[in-house]
Scaffold this motif. Structure first.
Motif, PDB file in Angstrom:
ATOM      1  N   GLU A 149       0.815  -1.217   0.000  1.00  0.00           N
ATOM      2  CA  GLU A 149       0.000   0.000   0.000  1.00  0.00           C
ATOM      3  C   GLU A 149       0.852   1.273   0.000  1.00  0.00           C
ATOM      4  O   GLU A 149       0.363   2.356  -0.301  1.00  0.00           O
ATOM      5  N   HIS A 198       0.020   5.582   2.869  1.00  0.00           N
ATOM      6  CA  HIS A 198      -0.655   4.542   2.095  1.00  0.00           C
ATOM      7  C   HIS A 198      -1.208   5.185   0.826  1.00  0.00           C
ATOM      8  O   HIS A 198      -2.134   5.994   0.874  1.00  0.00           O
ATOM      9  N   HIS A 201      -5.255   1.403  -1.599  1.00  0.00           N
ATOM     10  CA  HIS A 201      -6.070   0.763  -0.570  1.00  0.00           C
ATOM     11  C   HIS A 201      -6.844  -0.361  -1.256  1.00  0.00           C
ATOM     12  O   HIS A 201      -7.632  -0.114  -2.173  1.00  0.00           O
TER      13      HIS A 201
END
Length: 275
Positions: A149, A198, A201
């Motif tokens: 991620e 991140h 996702h």
């Protein structure tokens, strides 16, 4: 892509970001993607790059990490041959590689963060800053523990990673699952969004599609039961300004109970092979 959610960086900068939905992959992407991502990691608040255990959250993180280290080594031992070469991408401070090395593995690691690499030196580990600095070789097992991620240029990175894997090797990756109960419960406060560190996702469908187009197949999917409790504790802190341990436990428990039926756990572990 359309806006799915608006959230912010709760742990370092306080800046706001959007999560955009890629409907074809059923995957979210962080927008905008900062050019200076390294600055969002250079903080003692980012505990995956430290070995600190001062606060309650840090103590819980370190406890779960120690417990998971033993499980991780048992897992990679399942996929070994006479070739016990291991590459850990996003190695952090090197705790997993240290455990694997103790169990007879020839270890190699990638870690972009200099602070984390410096801590790994104390464990007699020489981590490389990026994948292009590796010596030319392939590996029997490649692991990414909550790392996929974080990767920019995702398609290119996946292609590079797959090219480093032995033909009969195993790629093992763990990622948060934005379709879990705790993600839906906490929404913009869900700690596993962790923007902008991140960048992507994932759902189960997105992992399948991303790796199928790179010649990989999922051979096993496992739940990561403890992640829902830890993520819920952080999410409570982000939402209310303090960690409510009891509430976090109840949300984490409900997430796991819900996932027993839906299979949408807070985090999932994927084992992939070529072919």
């Amino acid at each position: 892509m359309k806006r799915f959610l608006k959230t912010k960086d709760f742990s370092v900068s306080g800046e706001e970001f959007e999560l955009l939905l890629d409907t074809e992959l059923n995957m979210l992407r962080t927008h905008p993607e900062p050019r200076d991502l390294e600055n969002y990691y250079n903080s003692e608040a980012y505990i995956s790059h430290t070995d600190s255990s001062k606060t309650l959250v840090e103590k819980l993180y370190q406890y779960i990490k120690r417990r998971n280290l033993r499980k991780k080594v048992r897992l990679i031992n399942k996929y070994t041959t006479s070739d016990k070469t291991l590459l850990d991408i996003g190695a952090g401070t090197g705790s997993f590689l240290e455990s694997a090395k103790y169990n007879g593995w020839e270890t190699f690691g990638i870690e972009p963060n200099k602070m984390a690499r410096d801590l790994a030196i104390n464990k007699s580990l020489d981590l490389k800053a990026n994948i292009d600095l590796l010596e030319k070789k392939s590996f029997q097992v490649i692991t990414l523990w909550h790392v996929l991620e974080h990767l920019p240029n995702l398609d290119l990175q996946i292609n590079k990673i797959v090219s480093l894997l032995n033909e009969d090797g195993a790629l093992i990756l763990a990622v948060p699952n934005f379709q879990s109960y705790d993600a839906k419960y906490y929404r913009e406060y869900w700690a596993a969004y962790d923007v902008p560190r991140h960048l992507s996702h994932f759902s189960q469908l997105s992992i399948k599609k991303l790796f199928t187009q790179n010649g990989m197949r999922i051979v096993e999917t496992r739940p990561m039961i403890f992640d829902s409790f830890y993520v819920s504790l952080l999410s409570e802190k982000y939402k209310h300004g303090k960690g409510n341990f009891l509430k976090a436990f109840l949300v984490g428990l409900k997430s796991n109970i819900s996932a027993w039926r839906t299979k949408e756990y807070s985090s999932l572990l994927y084992i992939l092979k070529k072919g």
